[in-house]
Write a protein that holds these residues in place. Structure first.
Motif, short mmCIF file in Angstrom:
data_model
loop_
_atom_site.label_atom_id
_atom_site.label_comp_id
_atom_site.label_asym_id
_atom_site.label_seq_id
_atom_site.Cartn_x
_atom_site.Cartn_y
_atom_site.Cartn_z
N PRO A 59 0.82 -1.22 0.00
CA PRO A 59 0.00 0.00 0.00
C PRO A 59 0.85 1.27 0.00
CG PRO A 59 -0.11 -1.14 2.13
CD PRO A 59 0.56 -2.07 1.18
N GLU A 60 2.02 1.23 0.66
CA GLU A 60 2.87 2.41 0.68
C GLU A 60 3.31 2.80 -0.72
OE1 GLU A 60 7.44 3.50 1.77
OE2 GLU A 60 6.44 2.11 3.15
N PHE A 97 6.17 9.42 9.18
CA PHE A 97 5.19 8.95 10.16
C PHE A 97 3.95 8.36 9.47
CE2 PHE A 97 3.93 13.36 9.46
CZ PHE A 97 2.55 13.32 9.45
N GLN A 98 3.64 8.83 8.25
CA GLN A 98 2.51 8.27 7.50
C GLN A 98 2.86 6.88 6.94
OE1 GLN A 98 2.07 11.62 4.81
NE2 GLN A 98 0.21 12.31 5.88
N LYS A 99 4.10 6.71 6.53
CA LYS A 99 4.55 5.39 6.06
C LYS A 99 4.50 4.37 7.20
CE LYS A 99 7.70 7.20 2.50
NZ LYS A 99 9.11 7.28 2.04
N GLN A 100 4.89 4.82 8.40
CA GLN A 100 4.85 3.93 9.55
C GLN A 100 3.42 3.51 9.87
OE1 GLN A 100 7.48 2.49 11.32
NE2 GLN A 100 5.73 1.32 12.11
N LEU A 101 2.49 4.45 9.73
CA LEU A 101 1.08 4.13 9.98
C LEU A 101 0.58 3.04 9.05
CD1 LEU A 101 -0.89 7.45 10.69
CD2 LEU A 101 -0.52 5.51 12.22
N ILE A 136 -5.15 5.72 17.28
CA ILE A 136 -4.17 6.77 16.97
C ILE A 136 -4.54 8.06 17.69
CG2 ILE A 136 -3.04 8.05 15.13
CD1 ILE A 136 -4.18 5.75 13.24
N LEU A 137 -3.69 8.48 18.62
CA LEU A 137 -3.84 9.75 19.31
C LEU A 137 -3.01 10.77 18.54
CD1 LEU A 137 -4.69 11.47 21.78
CD2 LEU A 137 -2.66 10.59 22.96
N LYS A 138 -3.68 11.77 17.98
CA LYS A 138 -3.00 12.62 17.01
C LYS A 138 -3.22 14.10 17.27
CE LYS A 138 -6.81 12.93 13.70
NZ LYS A 138 -6.80 14.40 13.55
N ALA A 139 -2.30 14.91 16.75
CA ALA A 139 -2.52 16.34 16.67
C ALA A 139 -3.31 16.63 15.40
CB ALA A 139 -1.18 17.08 16.65
N ARG A 140 -3.82 17.84 15.31
CA ARG A 140 -4.62 18.18 14.13
C ARG A 140 -3.74 18.46 12.92
NH1 ARG A 140 -6.80 24.38 15.19
NH2 ARG A 140 -4.78 25.39 15.05
N GLN A 141 -4.32 18.37 11.74
CA GLN A 141 -3.69 18.73 10.47
C GLN A 141 -2.41 17.96 10.19
OE1 GLN A 141 -3.23 22.99 10.72
NE2 GLN A 141 -5.41 23.38 10.40
N LEU A 142 -2.44 16.67 10.52
CA LEU A 142 -1.29 15.81 10.17
C LEU A 142 -1.62 14.91 8.99
CD1 LEU A 142 0.08 14.66 13.66
CD2 LEU A 142 1.10 16.32 12.10
N GLY A 143 -2.83 15.01 8.46
CA GLY A 143 -3.21 14.17 7.32
C GLY A 143 -3.50 12.73 7.69
N ILE A 144 -3.91 12.47 8.95
CA ILE A 144 -4.15 11.09 9.37
C ILE A 144 -5.46 10.57 8.77
CG2 ILE A 144 -4.31 9.53 11.33
CD1 ILE A 144 -1.63 11.03 10.95
#
Length: 528
Positions: free
Chosen positions: A21-22, A46-50, A62-70
């Motif tokens: 998928p990556e 960090f997106q590849k790791q996800l 996933i505990l995330k900050a905003r605007q990271l494209g998660i």
């Protein structure tokens, strides 16, 4: 890649995309940028790791900050799953239906913007909030109603902004069985206080207490963000907003009654009790009675057969330090005995019992046992009266009345004590309740499935200490000062006349005594 591929190269690329998928997302996926329009989706580390985590673990939180494209990387993963696998069933839920529908829209856009030769499955049924591919894979957005997804087996469940979805505990109970055939789950969110489903799932996953794999992504995982970016971004944000939107801090996010800064201070004071005693070992003692101190015991009574606890606190009045605490599910008669013994142990401390329906039974039992120092107050006014006075008054009532009028007052008093660091708390049980004590439509209460018994007991003690006892103490001081003023004066009266020789001073009391002696010895001289 060349613009034109041979048939063999096309097959090779399709197989490679289907396996990784990556590679598929980084090479062929396109997303819509608010300023630049349609752009290639180049992945950050960090997106590849996800993506690797999505493949390696069935359940991801996933505990995330905003605007990271998660949300976007999750949509891209869904697009890959649907495109390269047959009969996949994906459900997206979020705090708002439009939010879930927006994620479905992202999935559809990624698929439609693939090269023609890579679209091995096409959109057969296309709706605004759902669509079905020609290979049988489908996705739909759903509301957070109680029956969402219950009737279908899911391949993947995506919960967007999970911490903000109300009633997710009940919803999860219905959704979890739909994943039992091997389905996966991705729950992602910024924090929203503690005690909700997302917080519980995340903290349990950190402790390896469930099947979820946890990932924390604060603001600085993004390679384009530094301290100057953070300062600029947070310039007009409150401390709570920063904690929630950027720092991934559960404790300092959410609409809790007690501020996160105050709570952080009290966390450092938590310590194990010196003794865990009582018949059920639920009486925690940090300090024994001292002869030099006075004590106050406050109690909140529960039925003993429900989810609530009967609790009490022992306060050292001089410092408002909690030196002992009880929390247990016991019947009113047993709790009466517990209160009697605890209050007696601390020098027959003033015992304040909430006089709700069950509280009256406890108070009656304490009267039967002849406890000598029960709290009484005047009906309606809540003016404190001593027990010996209460026996002579028809409008005095035993215990403290928690009503719709007094409840917000005592909670406000506790918040004031906490904010000004006027109370000393060592109990992990009490602080756990304070973490989940929130504002709900303007009312301060425990979050769903949590308790606030210890908080209410503590609040009553703070109110009594700062109002009833303080007023009583002031009255005693006024009386003492008044009595002290009724004494013989030793001030001298200056009887000298300016410019006159032979002036002298005489003491008031001396002259008065002489006058009194004269009227006694020679009364006929003073007859009118």
């Amino acid at each position: 890649m060349p613009i034109k591929l041979t048939k063999q190269e096309v097959m090779k690329e399709i197989v490679r995309c289907g396996k990784k998928p990556e590679y598929f997302i980084h090479t062929y996926a396109k997303i819509t940028h608010p300023m630049k329009g349609l752009i290639p989706f180049h992945l950050y580390p960090f997106q590849k790791q996800l993506l690797e985590d999505f493949e390696d673990h069935r359940f991801n939180v996933i505990l995330k900050a905003r605007q990271l494209g998660i949300s976007t990387i999750s949509a891209a993963y869904v697009a890959w799953m649907m495109m390269f696998h047959r009969e996949k069933n994906v459900l997206v839920i979020a705090t708002k239906f439009n939010t879930a529908a927006n994620l479905v829209k992202k999935v559809k856009a990624i698929i439609k913007n693939l090269p023609d030769w890579l679209r091995i499955s096409t959109v057969d049924i296309d709706n605004r909030t759902s669509f079905v591919l020609s290979n049988g894979s489908q996705i739909k957005a759903s509301s957070t109603s109680g029956d969402a997804g219950r009737s279908e087996a899911l391949s993947l469940l995506v919960i967007d902004e999970a911490a903000h979805v109300e009633g997710l505990d009940d919803l999860w109970m219905g959704l979890y069985p739909t994943l039992s055939t091997g389905g996966r789950c991705i729950a992602l969110s910024t924090p929203n206080g503690v005690g909700n489903w997302f917080h519980k799932i995340y903290t349990e996953s950190e402790n390896k207490a469930n099947d979820f794999f946890s990932t924390k992504l604060p603001w600085d995982v993004h390679p384009d963000r530094d301290e100057s970016w953070f300062e600029k971004e947070t310039r007009n944000m409150s401390r709570r907003e920063i904690a929630q939107e950027l720092e991934c801090n559960f404790n300092m996010s959410g609409e809790t009654v007690f501020s996160a800064e105050d709570m952080e201070t009290y966390y450092t004071l938590i310590k194990d009790p010196k003794y865990r005693t009582g018949f059920d070992r639920n009486l925690w003692i940090w300090e024994e009675r001292s002869q030099e101190n006075s004590y106050l015991v406050s109690a909140d009574v529960a039925r003993g057969d429900g989810k609530d606890y009967s609790v009490c606190h022992v306060f050292k009045i001089e410092t408002m330090e909690i030196v002992a605490e009880y929390q247990g599910k016991v019947t009113p008669d047993i709790f009466s005995r517990v209160l009697f013994d605890v209050a007696q142990e601390y020098g027959n401390a003033l015992l304040v019992v909430e006089n709700n329906s069950v509280g009256f039974a406890v108070l009656d039992k304490l009267k039967e046992m002849r406890y000598p120092n029960l709290y009484h107050s005047v009906k309606s006014t809540h003016e404190f009266v001593e027990e010996y006075q209460a026996d002579q008054m028809s409008n005095a009532v035993a215990g403290f009345s928690t009503t719709s009028k007094t409840r917000p007052l005592i909670i406000a008093k506790l918040e004031e004590f906490v904010r000004n660091n006027l109370i000393k708390i060592y109990s992990s049980r009490l602080l756990a309740e304070m973490r989940t004590f929130v504002w709900n439509n303007g009312r301060a209460e425990a979050m769903r499935s949590y308790n606030d018994d210890l908080i209410m007991s503590c609040a009553v003690a703070c109110w009594v200490r700062d109002t009833a006892l303080a007023v009583n103490q002031r009255d005693a001081e006024y009386a003492k000062a008044f009595i002290g003023s009724i004494t013989k004066s030793t001030n001298e009266l200056d009887t000298r006349i300016k410019g006159m020789i032979g002036t002298r001073k005489m003491k008031i009391n001396e002259e008065l005594n002489k006058h009194h002696k004269a009227t006694t010895d020679f009364p006929w001289l003073f007859k009118g």
